[in-house]
Design a protein around this motif. Structure first.
Motif, PDB file in Angstrom:
ATOM      1  N   GLY A 242       3.799  -1.937  -7.915  1.00 21.76           N
ATOM      2  CA  GLY A 242       2.687  -2.250  -8.812  1.00 21.76           C
ATOM      3  C   GLY A 242       1.856  -3.182  -7.997  1.00 21.76           C
ATOM      4  O   GLY A 242       0.582  -3.066  -8.103  1.00 21.76           O
ATOM      5  N   GLY A 243       2.090  -4.336  -7.557  1.00 20.46           N
ATOM      6  CA  GLY A 243       1.559  -5.417  -6.906  1.00 20.46           C
ATOM      7  C   GLY A 243       1.019  -4.994  -5.467  1.00 20.46           C
ATOM      8  O   GLY A 243      -0.210  -5.187  -5.373  1.00 20.46           O
ATOM      9  N   ILE A 244       1.489  -4.042  -4.775  1.00 24.24           N
ATOM     10  CA  ILE A 244       0.983  -3.349  -3.646  1.00 24.24           C
ATOM     11  C   ILE A 244      -0.091  -2.479  -4.105  1.00 24.24           C
ATOM     12  O   ILE A 244      -1.116  -2.451  -3.250  1.00 24.24           O
ATOM     13  N   TYR A 245       0.117  -1.682  -5.139  1.00 27.06           N
ATOM     14  CA  TYR A 245      -0.855  -0.819  -5.577  1.00 27.06           C
ATOM     15  C   TYR A 245      -2.281  -1.453  -5.983  1.00 27.06           C
ATOM     16  O   TYR A 245      -3.333  -1.146  -5.461  1.00 27.06           O
ATOM     17  N   THR A 246      -2.021  -2.551  -7.021  1.00 22.28           N
ATOM     18  CA  THR A 246      -3.170  -2.965  -7.360  1.00 22.28           C
ATOM     19  C   THR A 246      -3.681  -4.006  -6.487  1.00 22.28           C
ATOM     20  O   THR A 246      -4.941  -3.882  -6.225  1.00 22.28           O
ATOM     21  N   LYS A 247      -3.283  -4.555  -5.541  1.00 20.37           N
ATOM     22  CA  LYS A 247      -4.012  -5.128  -4.484  1.00 20.37           C
ATOM     23  C   LYS A 247      -4.483  -4.538  -3.424  1.00 20.37           C
ATOM     24  O   LYS A 247      -5.683  -4.853  -2.713  1.00 20.37           O
TER      25      LYS A 247
ATOM     26  N   THR B 139      -1.314   4.901  -4.294  1.00 22.15           N
ATOM     27  CA  THR B 139      -0.099   5.441  -5.116  1.00 22.15           C
ATOM     28  C   THR B 139       0.830   5.586  -3.907  1.00 22.15           C
ATOM     29  O   THR B 139       1.992   5.228  -3.894  1.00 22.15           O
ATOM     30  N   GLN B 140       0.453   6.309  -2.639  1.00 21.07           N
ATOM     31  CA  GLN B 140       1.457   6.636  -1.618  1.00 21.07           C
ATOM     32  C   GLN B 140       2.007   5.467  -0.897  1.00 21.07           C
ATOM     33  O   GLN B 140       3.019   5.111  -0.711  1.00 21.07           O
ATOM     34  N   ALA B 141       0.915   4.324  -0.831  1.00 20.45           N
ATOM     35  CA  ALA B 141       1.210   3.485   0.063  1.00 20.45           C
ATOM     36  C   ALA B 141       2.179   2.332  -0.816  1.00 20.45           C
ATOM     37  O   ALA B 141       3.326   1.738  -0.222  1.00 20.45           O
ATOM     38  N   SER B 142       2.168   2.088  -1.991  1.00 19.61           N
ATOM     39  CA  SER B 142       3.107   1.480  -2.700  1.00 19.61           C
ATOM     40  C   SER B 142       4.276   1.871  -2.957  1.00 19.61           C
ATOM     41  O   SER B 142       5.257   1.073  -2.825  1.00 19.61           O
TER      42      SER B 142
END
Length: 739
Positions: free
Chosen positions: A199-204, A590-593
């Motif tokens: 979730g942190g990777i997604y949001t940032k 989405t894919q990256a996170s």
């Protein structure tokens, strides 16, 4: 009273059920509120759909992990006497409830955001009521599910492994019951780590793309409807700060109770409950905290536009803490015996004895530590305070000095929290030994429902402001949502400070439980292999942070390129004549996170297993000590630096005076503050808050494998050449009467 003594164990899940019932009532109230115009509902629908798309993708990957881990746990449970294949069932239930807690919070947050925007058309008071009620649903859901799950499973395992065979509550039968129960905490923390990191990777990634291209290059607000990354950015608030935080605190809550229960098994207590009172006490305290969090939430209200939202939240928080402390005193007096209790673990020829008043003293220490951590974190991250003002001032001389100022504030912010934590550890140990440290953590986490309600209110308010901006609502509406959002930034930072403080005490309690189950009497850092383990443990939070931050950087680069492409290739976006392709930005995040969350998660899960079986429990103990100290410092530093950078940037929205001149948005100092906020984003929302899960998860994995390391097979496997080459000195340092 005799009835309660006999059936208290069966009443514990009832506390959780009460929380769930109140949660359902609050959720129904939020759902009945006005969702605003068609455009507002459509934007809210985009956010909800994006959040659910992320959760489905994440759950698919985590489903594979849970199945494989469950099979391995079931097999491992057959290899030692003090475990059972049923630990896999416990693990699966913990993983499911952790994910479900995050899902519940996200569902209500994506409903409450647009309703908060609509309420902000009326008044600040109504907007606060809707957003905080949405946060309350999150808090009650997490705490309620945790108490129901842990309490119910303990009843089952206690009946299976202790009562049915007439076992001793201080013996191996209870140790087996709690070892199987540890699978529940392992499942919860495993999901929490992946949810928090993913979730942190997604949001940032979305936030950085929206900031750098939208704000800096295109000169439009990040929440402008023309910004292609704006939907992904608002989705990120939910999957990171709501679903991720929900799973995080669910895991913290459970781990704290479990650690205290494991140490409670070692306490010889002549109480009216057959000696089981020290094991039940942390669950009872959690139940009381849940009830008084419901009461405290009723105090969160304001009357006029000029009332302080922060003060309203503080009043509710203080009410829940004070009421919990008062009730806990009477519960401790009732449950624990008159005569002194002692740990049934002899070391250095002495036993640590303590009284029930000592146990209550340790609980008070935990509540005080949690409160002080929140106050200190608020000071270092809130608008108008010296730390944030210093970053604002340094923004006037450019981007580099803004970065230097933020880093310095983050490092400085570790001093007071560590002193408070150290004093808390010493004080709680003084009152009740190692059990005192654990019960202090339980006292600190007792009001988790209230803490999480305050925390979850922030991203709901942030989303509400985004919807107001995208819907082009009148300035007074955005002014109200900005007011809530600014307070939400501070509450998010204080929530992270609270979480890392609880993690420090919980990890120490888990560490003590690991030492007892693994059958080792001490951790000797004079041994070369133990010292090496200490250094390796200290390194792990750094490589973990590097992986998280690098993942944000790579995902953000892809997001920036996509946003630039849309501005370049889709004519009419800036003139409101064409609609951006929001879904492509959502897909990138989405894919990256999902891809990037795997490596950090595996570090936390696999490292203790490799070190434990390769080098033995004592070296593993050194590793845990290193990762705990380093992880706590890194967590505080990163979370506070990021929070201070964020509020320094937001301060320019109202205007900042620097050397007698007022600067606003789009000024050069503001641009420097945007850079600082961009650097701080992965600090405060990805790697920083993940530190507390990292140190707890590694401790729980170690506790689960401890019976294997202490078994004859494990001892043989754990012997290494390093043990054989350890230099034995003639001088032995011995501290009498200490554990």
């Amino acid at each position: 009273m005799e009835f309660l003594n006999t059936y208290l164990i069966y009443l514990i899940p009832v506390f959780g059920l009460v929380g769930i019932l109140f949660m359902a009532t609050k959720s129904a109230w939020v759902s009945k509120q006005d969702a605003g115009s068609g455009d507002m509902a459509q934007l809210s629908g985009y956010i909800a759909d994006g959040a659910m798309a992320f959760l489905r993708a994440e759950w698919k990957i985590l489903g594979y992990f849970v199945v494989v881990a469950g099979i391995l746990l079931a097999w491992s449970g057959t290899t030692v006497e003090n475990s059972s294949p049923i630990i896999a069932v416990s693990f699966l239930i913990g993983a499911f409830l952790s994910a479900f807690a995050g899902y519940l919070g996200m569902r209500i947050a994506t409903k409450a955001n647009v309703r908060t925007t609509q309420a902000a058309k009326t008044s600040l008071a109504q907007a606060l009521k809707v957003s905080f009620t949405g946060g309350t649903v999150m808090g009650l859901g997490v705490a309620g599910l945790a108490i129901i799950g842990l309490g119910s499973l303990f009843i089952v395992f206690y009946t299976m492994y202790v009562k049915s065979v007439g076992g001793n509550v201080n013996g191996h039968e209870m140790e087996k019951a709690l070892e199987v129960l540890a699978g529940f905490s392992l499942g919860a923390e495993s999901i929490a780590l992946f949810a928090r990191v993913g979730g942190g990777i997604y949001t940032k990634a979305a936030d950085v793309g929206a900031d750098l291209v939208g704000k800096v290059e295109a000169g439009i607000p990040e929440d402008d409807v023309r910004n292609p990354a704006t939907i992904a950015d608002n989705v990120g608030d939910n999957v990171g700060d709501v679903a991720g935080m929900g799973a995080d605190l669910f895991g913290s809550y459970v781990a704290t109770m479990l650690a205290t229960m494991v140490l409670g098994r070692e306490i010889v207590s002549n109480d009216n409950m057959g000696g089981i009172a020290p094991v039940l006490l942390p669950m009872v305290i959690a139940g009381l905290g849940l009830i008084f969090s419901i009461v405290g939430a009723a105090f969160v209200r304001i009357k006029s536009e000029n009332d302080s939202v922060q003060n309203a939240l503080n009043i509710g928080n203080w009410a829940s803490i004070v009421l919990t402390a008062i009730a806990t005193y009477f519960v401790v007096q009732w449950m624990l015996p008159e005569e002194a209790m002692h740990l049934n673990r002899e070391k250095e020829g002495a036993l640590v004895e303590f009284t029930k008043n000592g146990v209550f003293g340790a609980i008070v220490v935990g509540l005080v530590v949690g409160t002080l951590m929140s106050i200190i974190t608020e000071y270092y991250t809130a608008m108008g305070k010296r730390p944030v003002l210093s970053i604002i001032k340094q923004s006037s001389t450019g981007h580099a000095t803004n970065i230097i100022g933020g880093l310095a504030i983050g490092m400085e912010s570790t001093v007071l929290p560590i002193i408070v934590l150290a004093a808390g550890i010493y004080g709680s140990y003084y009152f009740a030994g190692l059990y005192g440290v654990a019960i202090a953590a339980a006292g600190m986490m007792a009001t988790t429902a209230m803490q999480l309600a305050i925390d979850a209110f922030g991203p709901i308010a942030d989303n509400a402001g985004g919807i107001a901006e995208m819907s082009q609502l009148p300035p007074e509406v955005r002014h109200r949502t900005d007011n809530l959002d600014a307070v939400g930034n501070t509450t998010a930072a204080t929530g992270k400070g609270f979480a890392i403080a609880s993690a420090a005490l919980t990890s120490l309690a888990l560490f003590a439980a690991f030492v007892g189950v693994a059958g080792i009497s001490h951790i000797d850092i004079y041994k070369a292999d133990v010292l090496a383990g200490l250094f390796v443990g200290g390194m792990i939070p750094f490589i973990f942070s590097a992986l998280c931050i690098s993942a944000v950087g790579r995902a953000a680069m892809a997001m920036v390129e996509e946003v630039r492409r849309q501005f370049r290739e889709i004519p009419g976006i800036m003139e409101y004549k064409a609609k951006p392709e929001y879904e492509k930005c959502v897909a990138i995040s989405t894919q990256a996170s999902i891809r990037e969350m795997v490596a950090p998660g595996l570090i936390a899960l696999i490292t203790p297993i490799i070190i434990g079986f390769a080098f033995g429990p004592e070296v593993l103990g050194g590793l845990l000590a290193g990762v705990t100290v380093s992880g706590v410092l890194m967590g505080i530093f990163q979370s506070n630096a990021g929070g201070a950078w964020d509020n320094a940037k937001k301060s320019f929205e109202k205007g900042c005076e620097i050397n007698g001149e007022i600067y606003y948005k789009k000024s050069e100092p503001h641009k420097a503050s945007v850079t600082g906020d961009t650097v701080g984003d992965p600090f405060k929302d990805t790697s920083g808050p993940s530190m507390n899960i990292l140190i707890k998860l590694m401790s729980i994995v170690s506790l689960v494998i401890a019976p294997h390391l202490s078994s004859p097979t494990g001892e043989i496997a754990a012997k290494s050449k390093l043990h054989n080459t350890t230099v034995q000195t003639e001088h032995v340092i011995k501290v009498d009467n200490k554990i």
